[in-house]
Design a protein around this motif. Structure first.
Motif, PDB file in Angstrom:
ATOM      1  N   THR A 132      -6.748  48.743  35.247  1.00 59.31           N
ATOM      2  CA  THR A 132      -6.758  49.653  36.406  1.00 59.31           C
ATOM      3  C   THR A 132      -7.412  48.989  37.607  1.00 59.31           C
ATOM      4  O   THR A 132      -6.933  49.115  38.743  1.00 59.31           O
ATOM      5  CB  THR A 132      -7.492  50.964  36.056  1.00 59.31           C
ATOM      6  OG1 THR A 132      -6.768  51.624  35.014  1.00 59.31           O
ATOM      7  CG2 THR A 132      -7.627  51.877  37.257  1.00 59.31           C
ATOM      8  N   ILE A 133      -8.495  48.271  37.376  1.00 57.62           N
ATOM      9  CA  ILE A 133      -9.199  47.585  38.473  1.00 57.62           C
ATOM     10  C   ILE A 133      -8.287  46.536  39.094  1.00 57.62           C
ATOM     11  O   ILE A 133      -8.152  46.465  40.322  1.00 57.62           O
ATOM     12  CB  ILE A 133     -10.520  46.979  37.968  1.00 57.62           C
ATOM     13  CG1 ILE A 133     -11.500  48.113  37.647  1.00 57.62           C
ATOM     14  CG2 ILE A 133     -11.101  45.992  38.978  1.00 57.62           C
ATOM     15  CD1 ILE A 133     -12.683  47.698  36.814  1.00 57.62           C
ATOM     16  N   ARG A 134      -7.641  45.719  38.276  1.00 55.72           N
ATOM     17  CA  ARG A 134      -6.738  44.695  38.824  1.00 55.72           C
ATOM     18  C   ARG A 134      -5.578  45.336  39.581  1.00 55.72           C
ATOM     19  O   ARG A 134      -5.183  44.854  40.648  1.00 55.72           O
ATOM     20  CB  ARG A 134      -6.230  43.784  37.706  1.00 55.72           C
ATOM     21  CG  ARG A 134      -7.293  42.843  37.177  1.00 55.72           C
ATOM     22  CD  ARG A 134      -6.717  41.741  36.291  1.00 55.72           C
ATOM     23  NE  ARG A 134      -5.796  42.198  35.276  1.00 55.72           N
ATOM     24  CZ  ARG A 134      -6.149  42.710  34.088  1.00 55.72           C
ATOM     25  NH1 ARG A 134      -7.421  42.848  33.780  1.00 55.72           N
ATOM     26  NH2 ARG A 134      -5.230  43.074  33.213  1.00 55.72           N
ATOM     27  N   GLU A 135      -5.024  46.415  39.051  1.00 55.94           N
ATOM     28  CA  GLU A 135      -3.919  47.094  39.744  1.00 55.94           C
ATOM     29  C   GLU A 135      -4.372  47.614  41.109  1.00 55.94           C
ATOM     30  O   GLU A 135      -3.633  47.513  42.090  1.00 55.94           O
ATOM     31  CB  GLU A 135      -3.350  48.230  38.888  1.00 55.94           C
ATOM     32  CG  GLU A 135      -2.428  47.759  37.798  1.00 55.94           C
ATOM     33  CD  GLU A 135      -1.268  46.909  38.312  1.00 55.94           C
ATOM     34  OE1 GLU A 135      -0.587  47.317  39.273  1.00 55.94           O
ATOM     35  OE2 GLU A 135      -1.046  45.826  37.746  1.00 55.94           O
ATOM     36  N   GLN A 136      -5.565  48.191  41.176  1.00 57.72           N
ATOM     37  CA  GLN A 136      -6.067  48.688  42.459  1.00 57.72           C
ATOM     38  C   GLN A 136      -6.311  47.536  43.432  1.00 57.72           C
ATOM     39  O   GLN A 136      -6.043  47.659  44.621  1.00 57.72           O
ATOM     40  CB  GLN A 136      -7.349  49.505  42.279  1.00 57.72           C
ATOM     41  CG  GLN A 136      -7.933  50.037  43.577  1.00 57.72           C
ATOM     42  CD  GLN A 136      -6.970  50.907  44.359  1.00 57.72           C
ATOM     43  OE1 GLN A 136      -6.139  51.607  43.797  1.00 57.72           O
ATOM     44  NE2 GLN A 136      -7.073  50.876  45.687  1.00 57.72           N
ATOM     45  N   LEU A 137      -6.819  46.424  42.930  1.00 58.30           N
ATOM     46  CA  LEU A 137      -7.001  45.258  43.804  1.00 58.30           C
ATOM     47  C   LEU A 137      -5.653  44.794  44.351  1.00 58.30           C
ATOM     48  O   LEU A 137      -5.537  44.481  45.537  1.00 58.30           O
ATOM     49  CB  LEU A 137      -7.705  44.130  43.039  1.00 58.30           C
ATOM     50  CG  LEU A 137      -9.165  44.394  42.678  1.00 58.30           C
ATOM     51  CD1 LEU A 137      -9.675  43.344  41.690  1.00 58.30           C
ATOM     52  CD2 LEU A 137     -10.043  44.460  43.914  1.00 58.30           C
ATOM     53  N   LYS A 138      -4.628  44.774  43.489  1.00 60.59           N
ATOM     54  CA  LYS A 138      -3.274  44.407  43.939  1.00 60.59           C
ATOM     55  C   LYS A 138      -2.749  45.426  44.946  1.00 60.59           C
ATOM     56  O   LYS A 138      -2.182  45.058  45.980  1.00 60.59           O
ATOM     57  CB  LYS A 138      -2.307  44.330  42.757  1.00 60.59           C
ATOM     58  CG  LYS A 138      -2.464  43.136  41.888  1.00 60.59           C
ATOM     59  CD  LYS A 138      -1.391  43.179  40.791  1.00 60.59           C
ATOM     60  CE  LYS A 138      -1.760  42.358  39.610  1.00 60.59           C
ATOM     61  NZ  LYS A 138      -0.796  42.500  38.513  1.00 60.59           N
ATOM     62  N   ASP A 139      -2.922  46.720  44.643  1.00 59.02           N
ATOM     63  CA  ASP A 139      -2.439  47.773  45.545  1.00 59.02           C
ATOM     64  C   ASP A 139      -3.126  47.709  46.906  1.00 59.02           C
ATOM     65  O   ASP A 139      -2.585  48.215  47.887  1.00 59.02           O
ATOM     66  CB  ASP A 139      -2.658  49.159  44.924  1.00 59.02           C
ATOM     67  CG  ASP A 139      -1.743  49.422  43.739  1.00 59.02           C
ATOM     68  OD1 ASP A 139      -0.795  48.631  43.513  1.00 59.02           O
ATOM     69  OD2 ASP A 139      -1.994  50.416  43.025  1.00 59.02           O
ATOM     70  N   SER A 140      -4.298  47.085  46.954  1.00 53.67           N
ATOM     71  CA  SER A 140      -5.024  46.916  48.218  1.00 53.67           C
ATOM     72  C   SER A 140      -4.573  45.668  48.968  1.00 53.67           C
ATOM     73  O   SER A 140      -5.164  45.297  49.971  1.00 53.67           O
ATOM     74  CB  SER A 140      -6.534  46.838  47.954  1.00 53.67           C
ATOM     75  OG  SER A 140      -6.988  48.044  47.383  1.00 53.67           O
ATOM     76  N   GLY A 141      -3.538  44.997  48.453  1.00 56.20           N
ATOM     77  CA  GLY A 141      -2.962  43.846  49.141  1.00 56.20           C
ATOM     78  C   GLY A 141      -3.443  42.498  48.649  1.00 56.20           C
ATOM     79  O   GLY A 141      -3.045  41.463  49.181  1.00 56.20           O
ATOM     80  N   ASN A 142      -4.290  42.476  47.641  1.00 58.78           N
ATOM     81  CA  ASN A 142      -4.805  41.220  47.119  1.00 58.78           C
ATOM     82  C   ASN A 142      -3.841  40.594  46.121  1.00 58.78           C
ATOM     83  O   ASN A 142      -3.076  41.289  45.466  1.00 58.78           O
ATOM     84  CB  ASN A 142      -6.157  41.455  46.435  1.00 58.78           C
ATOM     85  CG  ASN A 142      -7.189  41.949  47.414  1.00 58.78           C
ATOM     86  OD1 ASN A 142      -7.666  41.204  48.252  1.00 58.78           O
ATOM     87  ND2 ASN A 142      -7.525  43.231  47.323  1.00 58.78           N
ATOM     88  N   GLU A 143      -3.913  39.278  46.008  1.00 59.42           N
ATOM     89  CA  GLU A 143      -3.125  38.546  45.020  1.00 59.42           C
ATOM     90  C   GLU A 143      -4.070  38.120  43.898  1.00 59.42           C
ATOM     91  O   GLU A 143      -5.067  37.440  44.138  1.00 59.42           O
ATOM     92  CB  GLU A 143      -2.493  37.305  45.655  1.00 59.42           C
ATOM     93  CG  GLU A 143      -1.706  36.466  44.691  1.00 59.42           C
ATOM     94  CD  GLU A 143      -1.202  35.163  45.292  1.00 59.42           C
ATOM     95  OE1 GLU A 143      -0.682  34.343  44.521  1.00 59.42           O
ATOM     96  OE2 GLU A 143      -1.348  34.951  46.517  1.00 59.42           O
ATOM     97  N   ILE A 144      -3.761  38.528  42.680  1.00 59.73           N
ATOM     98  CA  ILE A 144      -4.563  38.172  41.509  1.00 59.73           C
ATOM     99  C   ILE A 144      -4.038  36.847  40.968  1.00 59.73           C
ATOM    100  O   ILE A 144      -2.857  36.720  40.664  1.00 59.73           O
ATOM    101  CB  ILE A 144      -4.469  39.264  40.421  1.00 59.73           C
ATOM    102  CG1 ILE A 144      -4.927  40.619  40.975  1.00 59.73           C
ATOM    103  CG2 ILE A 144      -5.256  38.861  39.185  1.00 59.73           C
ATOM    104  CD1 ILE A 144      -6.352  40.677  41.458  1.00 59.73           C
TER     105      ILE A 144
END
Length: 180
Positions: A132-144
């Motif tokens: 969930t944390i990684r998905e939210q970081l992605k949804d905020s425009g970040n690239e994992i």
């Protein structure tokens, strides 16, 4: 998801703002006023001592990461992660102190004022909370960008060494210029 962020500095506050859509945030800092200011700015809460949470995030200087992980891992019910910028030592500390929990290490490769950007990520014990944390970081425009601790830390030594060498070389090559 309840998220306890240990370290209410610039990176801790960025993390709290970014994860607020998916988590109830509590800030903890060695300086209670700093935690209270971060909480007030974001509509979150502040704590003077550790408290149980679904997830504990360690957002402290690299030199304090291992001690913070060992101190606050017992407060994590499901997951723990750090955003300290170094990965080998924090991942090892999480393995020792949080065996059986979801674990990951994040290194935002940008200053919070320049977000979003790339986030180097070591997933050491995956699960629904870290997902969930990684998905939210992605949804905020970040690239994992997934990596391993050794590759990350070796690359960062190279990047930091090159940056410092360039600054040092510039300083050595600059000639004295009259004030006028």
């Amino acid at each position: 998801m309840e998220l306890l962020i240990v370290g209410a500095g610039v990176m801790g506050q960025w993390l709290g703002r970014t994860l607020a859509p998916v988590a109830s945030i509590t800030y903890l800092d060695r300086d209670l006023e700093t935690a209270e200011a971060a909480a007030a700015a974001s509509g979150s809460t502040a704590a003077a001592t550790g408290l149980a949470a679904d997830v504990v995030a360690i957002a402290v200087p690299i030199s304090a990461a291992e001690d913070a992980i060992e101190t606050y891992a017992p407060f994590a019910r499901a997951a723990i992660f750090d955003i300290t910028g170094h990965m080998h030592a924090p991942v090892a500390a999480m393995r020792r102190s949080a065996d059986g929990l979801e674990r990951m290490s994040l290194h935002p490769l940008f200053a919070p004022r320049a977000a979003p950007g790339r986030i180097a990520t070591v997933i050491d014990g995956d699960g629904p909370h870290t997902g969930t944390i990684r998905e939210q970081l992605k949804d905020s425009g970040n690239e994992i960008v997934e990596t391993d601790p050794e590759t990350h830390d070796r690359a960062m030594r190279t990047v930091q060494g090159a940056a410092h060498a360039a600054i040092f070389a510039y300083g050595l090559s600059a000639e004295s210029v009259p004030p006028g």
